[in-house]
Design a protein around this motif. Sequence first.
Motif, PDB file in Angstrom:
ATOM      1  N   ALA A  50       0.818  -1.168   0.112  1.00 23.99           N
ATOM      2  CA  ALA A  50       0.000  -0.097  -0.048  1.00 23.99           C
ATOM      3  C   ALA A  50       0.766   1.304   0.067  1.00 23.99           C
ATOM      4  CB  ALA A  50      -0.884   0.124   1.237  1.00 23.99           C
ATOM      5  N   LEU A  51       1.964   1.331   0.871  1.00 24.79           N
ATOM      6  CA  LEU A  51       2.881   2.451   0.660  1.00 24.79           C
ATOM      7  C   LEU A  51       3.457   2.772  -0.777  1.00 24.79           C
ATOM      8  CD1 LEU A  51       4.554   1.936   4.165  1.00 24.79           C
ATOM      9  CD2 LEU A  51       3.123   3.962   3.579  1.00 24.79           C
ATOM     10  N   LEU A  52       3.854   1.658  -1.307  1.00 24.54           N
ATOM     11  CA  LEU A  52       4.548   1.792  -2.409  1.00 24.54           C
ATOM     12  C   LEU A  52       3.559   2.279  -3.540  1.00 24.54           C
ATOM     13  CD1 LEU A  52       7.204   1.158  -4.109  1.00 24.54           C
ATOM     14  CD2 LEU A  52       6.170  -1.167  -4.637  1.00 24.54           C
ATOM     15  N   LYS A  53       2.530   1.630  -3.700  1.00 29.38           N
ATOM     16  CA  LYS A  53       1.529   1.955  -4.535  1.00 29.38           C
ATOM     17  C   LYS A  53       0.933   3.463  -4.297  1.00 29.38           C
ATOM     18  CE  LYS A  53       0.662   0.400  -7.764  1.00 29.38           C
ATOM     19  NZ  LYS A  53      -0.282  -0.732  -8.193  1.00 29.38           N
ATOM     20  N   GLN A  54       0.877   3.917  -3.153  1.00 27.07           N
ATOM     21  CA  GLN A  54       0.446   5.050  -2.925  1.00 27.07           C
ATOM     22  C   GLN A  54       1.450   6.196  -3.168  1.00 27.07           C
ATOM     23  OE1 GLN A  54      -0.141   5.940   1.475  1.00 27.07           O
ATOM     24  NE2 GLN A  54      -1.762   7.138   1.143  1.00 27.07           N
ATOM     25  N   ALA A  55       2.937   5.809  -3.134  1.00 31.90           N
ATOM     26  CA  ALA A  55       3.886   6.814  -3.622  1.00 31.90           C
ATOM     27  C   ALA A  55       3.771   6.731  -5.420  1.00 31.90           C
ATOM     28  CB  ALA A  55       5.328   6.032  -3.198  1.00 31.90           C
ATOM     29  N   PHE A  56       3.584   5.632  -5.837  1.00 31.22           N
ATOM     30  CA  PHE A  56       3.445   5.768  -7.064  1.00 31.22           C
ATOM     31  C   PHE A  56       2.295   6.544  -7.588  1.00 31.22           C
ATOM     32  CE2 PHE A  56       6.022   2.424  -9.377  1.00 31.22           C
ATOM     33  CZ  PHE A  56       6.737   2.123  -8.411  1.00 31.22           C
ATOM     34  N   ALA A  57       1.374   6.524  -6.870  1.00 35.93           N
ATOM     35  CA  ALA A  57      -0.139   7.234  -7.225  1.00 35.93           C
ATOM     36  C   ALA A  57       0.237   8.695  -7.020  1.00 35.93           C
ATOM     37  CB  ALA A  57      -1.205   7.064  -6.326  1.00 35.93           C
ATOM     38  N   PHE A  58       1.064   9.082  -6.019  1.00 37.92           N
ATOM     39  CA  PHE A  58       1.395  10.626  -5.811  1.00 37.92           C
ATOM     40  C   PHE A  58       2.311  11.129  -7.115  1.00 37.92           C
ATOM     41  CE2 PHE A  58       0.050  10.389  -1.243  1.00 37.92           C
ATOM     42  CZ  PHE A  58      -0.768  11.666  -1.204  1.00 37.92           C
ATOM     43  N   ASP A  59       3.179  10.484  -7.538  1.00 38.27           N
ATOM     44  CA  ASP A  59       4.110  10.782  -8.255  1.00 38.27           C
ATOM     45  C   ASP A  59       3.213  10.753  -9.719  1.00 38.27           C
ATOM     46  OD1 ASP A  59       6.848  11.076  -9.933  1.00 38.27           O
ATOM     47  OD2 ASP A  59       6.373   8.944 -10.531  1.00 38.27           O
ATOM     48  N   ALA A  60       2.294   9.979  -9.797  1.00 41.57           N
ATOM     49  CA  ALA A  60       1.301   9.992 -11.170  1.00 41.57           C
ATOM     50  C   ALA A  60       0.708  11.378 -11.208  1.00 41.57           C
ATOM     51  CB  ALA A  60       0.366   8.931 -11.220  1.00 41.57           C
ATOM     52  N   ILE A  61       0.208  11.892 -10.176  1.00 38.81           N
ATOM     53  CA  ILE A  61      -0.509  13.056 -10.006  1.00 38.81           C
ATOM     54  C   ILE A  61       0.556  14.324  -9.995  1.00 38.81           C
ATOM     55  CG2 ILE A  61      -2.601  11.857  -9.193  1.00 38.81           C
ATOM     56  CD1 ILE A  61      -1.919  13.310  -6.594  1.00 38.81           C
ATOM     57  N   GLY A  62       1.829  14.148 -10.074  1.00 40.02           N
ATOM     58  CA  GLY A  62       2.525  15.339 -10.086  1.00 40.02           C
ATOM     59  C   GLY A  62       3.089  15.836  -8.887  1.00 40.02           C
ATOM     60  N   ASP A  63       3.182  14.755  -7.818  1.00 37.57           N
ATOM     61  CA  ASP A  63       3.334  15.190  -6.627  1.00 37.57           C
ATOM     62  C   ASP A  63       4.586  14.467  -6.003  1.00 37.57           C
ATOM     63  OD1 ASP A  63       3.679  16.064  -3.725  1.00 37.57           O
ATOM     64  OD2 ASP A  63       1.553  15.650  -3.357  1.00 37.57           O
ATOM     65  N   PRO A  64       5.706  14.713  -6.506  1.00 36.45           N
ATOM     66  CA  PRO A  64       6.748  13.752  -6.110  1.00 36.45           C
ATOM     67  C   PRO A  64       7.490  14.008  -4.627  1.00 36.45           C
ATOM     68  CG  PRO A  64       7.776  15.758  -7.344  1.00 36.45           C
ATOM     69  CD  PRO A  64       6.235  15.719  -7.420  1.00 36.45           C
ATOM     70  N   VAL A  65       7.168  15.200  -4.083  1.00 35.64           N
ATOM     71  CA  VAL A  65       7.320  15.427  -2.297  1.00 35.64           C
ATOM     72  C   VAL A  65       6.769  14.126  -1.640  1.00 35.64           C
ATOM     73  CG1 VAL A  65       7.483  16.981  -0.679  1.00 35.64           C
ATOM     74  CG2 VAL A  65       7.873  17.891  -3.216  1.00 35.64           C
ATOM     75  N   ASP A  66       5.291  14.291  -1.763  1.00 35.53           N
ATOM     76  CA  ASP A  66       4.906  13.312  -0.828  1.00 35.53           C
ATOM     77  C   ASP A  66       5.145  11.606  -1.424  1.00 35.53           C
ATOM     78  OD1 ASP A  66       3.366  14.609   0.875  1.00 35.53           O
ATOM     79  OD2 ASP A  66       1.643  15.055  -0.766  1.00 35.53           O
ATOM     80  N   ALA A  67       5.289  11.569  -2.491  1.00 35.91           N
ATOM     81  CA  ALA A  67       5.948  10.196  -3.023  1.00 35.91           C
ATOM     82  C   ALA A  67       7.431  10.044  -2.357  1.00 35.91           C
ATOM     83  CB  ALA A  67       5.991  10.240  -4.515  1.00 35.91           C
ATOM     84  N   ARG A  68       8.293  11.036  -2.231  1.00 36.84           N
ATOM     85  CA  ARG A  68       9.417  10.625  -1.689  1.00 36.84           C
ATOM     86  C   ARG A  68       9.467  10.236  -0.147  1.00 36.84           C
ATOM     87  NH1 ARG A  68      11.119  15.232  -4.484  1.00 36.84           N
ATOM     88  NH2 ARG A  68      12.155  14.852  -6.286  1.00 36.84           N
ATOM     89  N   ILE A  69       8.268  10.849   0.454  1.00 36.15           N
ATOM     90  CA  ILE A  69       7.998  10.694   1.827  1.00 36.15           C
ATOM     91  C   ILE A  69       7.499   9.362   2.006  1.00 36.15           C
ATOM     92  CG2 ILE A  69       6.499  11.493   3.739  1.00 36.15           C
ATOM     93  CD1 ILE A  69       6.506  14.333   2.782  1.00 36.15           C
ATOM     94  N   LEU A  70       6.518   8.821   1.478  1.00 39.25           N
ATOM     95  CA  LEU A  70       6.148   7.526   1.419  1.00 39.25           C
ATOM     96  C   LEU A  70       7.190   6.391   1.196  1.00 39.25           C
ATOM     97  CD1 LEU A  70       2.608   8.026  -0.046  1.00 39.25           C
ATOM     98  CD2 LEU A  70       2.972   7.467   2.248  1.00 39.25           C
ATOM     99  N   LEU A  71       7.987   6.675   0.055  1.00 39.01           N
ATOM    100  CA  LEU A  71       8.978   5.692  -0.146  1.00 39.01           C
ATOM    101  C   LEU A  71      10.148   5.395   0.994  1.00 39.01           C
ATOM    102  CD1 LEU A  71       9.588   6.660  -3.848  1.00 39.01           C
ATOM    103  CD2 LEU A  71       8.622   4.587  -3.029  1.00 39.01           C
ATOM    104  N   LYS A  72      10.317   6.871   1.409  1.00 35.40           N
ATOM    105  CA  LYS A  72      11.252   6.738   2.591  1.00 35.40           C
ATOM    106  C   LYS A  72      10.762   6.117   3.817  1.00 35.40           C
ATOM    107  CE  LYS A  72      13.908  10.891   1.138  1.00 35.40           C
ATOM    108  NZ  LYS A  72      14.225  12.229   1.691  1.00 35.40           N
ATOM    109  N   LYS A  73       9.493   6.230   4.068  1.00 34.67           N
ATOM    110  CA  LYS A  73       8.721   5.651   5.322  1.00 34.67           C
ATOM    111  C   LYS A  73       8.644   4.171   5.114  1.00 34.67           C
ATOM    112  CE  LYS A  73       4.037   5.135   7.090  1.00 34.67           C
ATOM    113  NZ  LYS A  73       4.327   5.362   8.854  1.00 34.67           N
ATOM    114  N   LEU A  74       8.653   3.714   3.886  1.00 35.25           N
ATOM    115  CA  LEU A  74       8.343   2.191   3.412  1.00 35.25           C
ATOM    116  C   LEU A  74      10.048   1.700   3.731  1.00 35.25           C
ATOM    117  CD1 LEU A  74       7.695  -0.348   2.165  1.00 35.25           C
ATOM    118  CD2 LEU A  74       8.079   0.578  -0.198  1.00 35.25           C
TER     119      LEU A  74
END
Length: 279
Positions: free
Chosen positions: A233-257
Motif C-alpha cells: 500500500a505504501l509503495l502504490k500510494q507513492a506511485f499514485a502521488f508521483d502520477a498526479i505530479g506530487d513527487p514530494v509526498d511520493a518521496r516521503i512515502l518511499l522513505k517511510k517504506l
Amino acid sequence: MGRTAAAVLPALILAGGCAQLPTRADQVRQEQRIASLEERLLRLERAVDEARAAPAQSSVPDYGPRLAQLGQQVEALDEQVRQLLGRVDALERRPQPKGDTSRVEALERRVQEIATRLAAVEARPAAPAPPAGKQAEPPSPRPAATPAPPAAPKATAQDLYDRAYALYKQGKHAEAREAFQRFISLYPKTDLTDNAYFWIGESYYDQRQYEKAILAYDKVVQEFPRGDKVPSALLKQAFAFDAIGDPVDARILLKKLLREHPSSEQAAIARRKLEMLGE
C-alpha cells in the motif's frame, strides 16, 4: 521484445578508440528498465500463485488459455532478462563502475522459479469432462411428500471476498469495488479486510483515478498498520502521488517504506523509484 530491451541499455560512445562512460541519461533509462521488469515480475508471480490456488477443472472455461498466457509471459520476460543480463555483463567488462549485474541475475533466478511453479500447475490432472455426446439422465420426479430441502448456508467471509476479487480480475472495477465495500461493511476487522481496501485502491489505480486510490491505500496503512499489505500500500500510494505530479509526498512515502519495512520486496522497488526521483 529484444529490440525494446536493448534500446534501454546504456551505449558506449567511442571517441578516438577510447570507450567513454555511459551518460546519466543512459543510466536512468537502464534503472527504469530494470525497475519495470521487477514490477512486472511481481505481478507475474502473483498471477502464477493464483493459478496454483485455483482448482484444475475442465469446467473453468478460461483455465487452459490462462495457463498458456502465463507461460508466454514467463518466456517473454525470461528473454528480456537474459538479453539485459548479457548487455549489462558486457558493459561491466569495460573500464567503468560496477553496474546492475547482480540485480539482473536475481531477476533471472526468479523468472526460472516462476517457470518451475507454472510447470507444476500445468502438470496437474484436470477433472474429467463428461464424454462427448452423452446426455445426462433426466432426474426422477420428486415425490409429493418429500420435504423441502434445507436452506442454503449463508456465504462466508471468504466466499464474499473471493467473489469480489474475481470481479476485479475480470476487469469489472466498479462491481468489484461495490463487492469489496459490501464485504468490509459485514466484516470490518478480519484478516482479509485490509486486502479488500488494497484491491479497492488497485481498482482505482488501474483506472487512473489516483486520488481515490491514494485514499484507499491510506486505509490499509492507517487502520491495519501491522497487516501484510502495508508495504504494498505504501509503495502504490507513492506511485499514485508521483502520477498526479506530487513527487514530494511520493518521496516521503518511499522513505517511510524503507524505514519501516527495509527487507521487504517492495523496499527494493522503492529504492529504485527514489533514485528516479532524484534522491
